[in-house]
Write a protein that holds these residues in place. Structure first.
Motif, PDB file in Angstrom:
ATOM      1  N   ALA A  29       0.836  -1.208   0.000  1.00  0.00           N
ATOM      2  CA  ALA A  29       0.000   0.000   0.000  1.00  0.00           C
ATOM      3  C   ALA A  29       0.867   1.253   0.000  1.00  0.00           C
ATOM      4  N   LEU A  30       1.933   1.267   0.784  1.00  0.00           N
ATOM      5  CA  LEU A  30       2.839   2.422   0.810  1.00  0.00           C
ATOM      6  C   LEU A  30       3.460   2.642  -0.566  1.00  0.00           C
ATOM      7  N   GLY A  31       3.919   1.575  -1.191  1.00  0.00           N
ATOM      8  CA  GLY A  31       4.453   1.698  -2.549  1.00  0.00           C
ATOM      9  C   GLY A  31       3.413   2.224  -3.515  1.00  0.00           C
ATOM     10  N   GLY A  32       2.178   1.734  -3.384  1.00  0.00           N
ATOM     11  CA  GLY A  32       1.090   2.196  -4.239  1.00  0.00           C
ATOM     12  C   GLY A  32       0.756   3.658  -4.006  1.00  0.00           C
ATOM     13  N   VAL A  33       0.782   4.089  -2.755  1.00  0.00           N
ATOM     14  CA  VAL A  33       0.523   5.495  -2.436  1.00  0.00           C
ATOM     15  C   VAL A  33       1.614   6.375  -3.051  1.00  0.00           C
ATOM     16  N   LEU A  34       2.856   5.919  -2.978  1.00  0.00           N
ATOM     17  CA  LEU A  34       3.958   6.681  -3.585  1.00  0.00           C
ATOM     18  C   LEU A  34       3.796   6.758  -5.106  1.00  0.00           C
ATOM     19  N   LEU A  35       3.407   5.642  -5.726  1.00  0.00           N
ATOM     20  CA  LEU A  35       3.183   5.636  -7.174  1.00  0.00           C
ATOM     21  C   LEU A  35       2.022   6.568  -7.544  1.00  0.00           C
ATOM     22  N   ALA A  36       0.914   6.467  -6.827  1.00  0.00           N
ATOM     23  CA  ALA A  36      -0.232   7.341  -7.098  1.00  0.00           C
ATOM     24  C   ALA A  36       0.154   8.797  -6.880  1.00  0.00           C
ATOM     25  N   GLY A  37       0.955   9.048  -5.854  1.00  0.00           N
ATOM     26  CA  GLY A  37       1.418  10.410  -5.593  1.00  0.00           C
ATOM     27  C   GLY A  37       2.248  10.955  -6.734  1.00  0.00           C
ATOM     28  N   ALA A  38       3.147  10.131  -7.272  1.00  0.00           N
ATOM     29  CA  ALA A  38       3.986  10.569  -8.391  1.00  0.00           C
ATOM     30  C   ALA A  38       3.132  10.863  -9.624  1.00  0.00           C
ATOM     31  N   ILE A  39       2.175   9.998  -9.895  1.00  0.00           N
ATOM     32  CA  ILE A  39       1.301  10.197 -11.056  1.00  0.00           C
ATOM     33  C   ILE A  39       0.463  11.469 -10.886  1.00  0.00           C
ATOM     34  N   MET A  40      -0.121  11.634  -9.691  1.00  0.00           N
ATOM     35  CA  MET A  40      -0.967  12.806  -9.461  1.00  0.00           C
ATOM     36  C   MET A  40      -0.161  14.096  -9.404  1.00  0.00           C
ATOM     37  N   LEU A  41       1.042  14.026  -8.898  1.00  0.00           N
ATOM     38  CA  LEU A  41       1.899  15.211  -8.865  1.00  0.00           C
ATOM     39  C   LEU A  41       2.233  15.657 -10.286  1.00  0.00           C
ATOM     40  N   ALA A  42       2.612  14.688 -11.129  1.00  0.00           N
ATOM     41  CA  ALA A  42       2.927  15.017 -12.518  1.00  0.00           C
ATOM     42  C   ALA A  42       1.697  15.588 -13.230  1.00  0.00           C
ATOM     43  N   ALA A  43       0.547  14.964 -13.025  1.00  0.00           N
ATOM     44  CA  ALA A  43      -0.678  15.445 -13.663  1.00  0.00           C
ATOM     45  C   ALA A  43      -1.054  16.839 -13.151  1.00  0.00           C
ATOM     46  N   SER A  44      -0.948  17.032 -11.843  1.00  0.00           N
ATOM     47  CA  SER A  44      -1.303  18.333 -11.254  1.00  0.00           C
ATOM     48  C   SER A  44      -0.390  19.436 -11.743  1.00  0.00           C
ATOM     49  N   MET A  45       0.897  19.153 -11.799  1.00  0.00           N
ATOM     50  CA  MET A  45       1.845  20.174 -12.256  1.00  0.00           C
ATOM     51  C   MET A  45       1.598  20.506 -13.719  1.00  0.00           C
ATOM     52  N   GLY A  46       1.226  19.487 -14.488  1.00  0.00           N
ATOM     53  CA  GLY A  46       0.913  19.747 -15.886  1.00  0.00           C
ATOM     54  C   GLY A  46      -0.322  20.598 -16.062  1.00  0.00           C
ATOM     55  N   VAL A  47      -1.378  20.276 -15.331  1.00  0.00           N
ATOM     56  CA  VAL A  47      -2.627  21.036 -15.435  1.00  0.00           C
ATOM     57  C   VAL A  47      -2.435  22.463 -14.928  1.00  0.00           C
ATOM     58  N   PHE A  48      -1.866  22.603 -13.709  1.00  0.00           N
ATOM     59  CA  PHE A  48      -1.698  23.942 -13.160  1.00  0.00           C
ATOM     60  C   PHE A  48      -0.645  24.732 -13.925  1.00  0.00           C
ATOM     61  N   GLY A  49       0.333  24.043 -14.490  1.00  0.00           N
ATOM     62  CA  GLY A  49       1.326  24.733 -15.333  1.00  0.00           C
ATOM     63  C   GLY A  49       0.688  25.266 -16.592  1.00  0.00           C
ATOM     64  N   ALA A  50      -0.236  24.518 -17.164  1.00  0.00           N
ATOM     65  CA  ALA A  50      -0.945  24.972 -18.353  1.00  0.00           C
ATOM     66  C   ALA A  50      -1.814  26.189 -18.032  1.00  0.00           C
ATOM     67  N   PHE A  51      -2.458  26.174 -16.861  1.00  0.00           N
ATOM     68  CA  PHE A  51      -3.263  27.331 -16.450  1.00  0.00           C
ATOM     69  C   PHE A  51      -2.400  28.576 -16.280  1.00  0.00           C
ATOM     70  N   SER A  52      -1.182  28.407 -15.771  1.00  0.00           N
ATOM     71  CA  SER A  52      -0.319  29.566 -15.585  1.00  0.00           C
ATOM     72  C   SER A  52       0.135  30.167 -16.915  1.00  0.00           C
ATOM     73  N   LEU A  53       0.195  29.349 -17.954  1.00  0.00           N
ATOM     74  CA  LEU A  53       0.553  29.847 -19.277  1.00  0.00           C
ATOM     75  C   LEU A  53      -0.572  30.683 -19.881  1.00  0.00           C
TER      76      LEU A  53
END
Length: 157
Positions: A131-155
């Protein structure tokens, strides 16, 4: 500090978990490293309680008047899903749990994964690590997605 508190709380919520906590942190411009640490801790706090007590609570409540139907449904759904997962995964059951928790789609996550692990009587330590490994994986995926979405909004600004 107040926003970190909300990152922790959001990460602890079923169905939302780290999948909602990290987009919140990125959206509010919180520093990434502390946000990730707080979100992972928040997502993992309920894990041992779910594993150790969820099945017992569902078993206790399955014959109660008001909650019995829902609790029985949860047990049946968990057992059915757990058996299906067990059949497909075979010896790779902990890897399957890792991926189930780690792939951020609706209905998956640490809450659901640990409930299934509890119903399947899986090993506590191995399940928690998966579960900890899965949480870390989900965190990495969501972090990348969030940075992409919010980065696009900042542009766009």
């Amino acid at each position: 500090m107040k926003k970190y508190f909300w990152v922790l709380v959001i990460a602890m919520l079923p169905l939302i978990e780290i999948r909602g906590a990290l987009p919140y942190a990125v959206g509010f411009g919180l520093p990434l490293v502390p946000s990730i640490i707080v979100a992972v801790i928040g997502n993992m706090i309920p894990v041992p309680f779910i594993f150790l007590f969820a099945r017992k609570i569902l078993e206790w409540g399955k014959d109660k008047k008001v909650i019995g139907g829902f609790f029985t449904w949860c047990l049946q759904k968990g057992e059915k899903g757990g058996k299906k997962l067990e059949e497909k995964a075979g010896r790779g059951l902990y890897w399957a749990l890792f991926l189930f928790v780690g792939i951020p789609v609706p209905g998956t996550g640490a809450w659901t994964g640990m409930l299934a692990a509890s119903i399947l009587n899986m090993d506590f330590k191995k399940s928690t690590m998966a579960a900890l490994g899965g949480v870390l994986l989900a965190g990495a995926i969501m972090l990348a997605a969030s940075m992409g979405v919010f980065g696009a909004f900042s542009l766009v600004k």
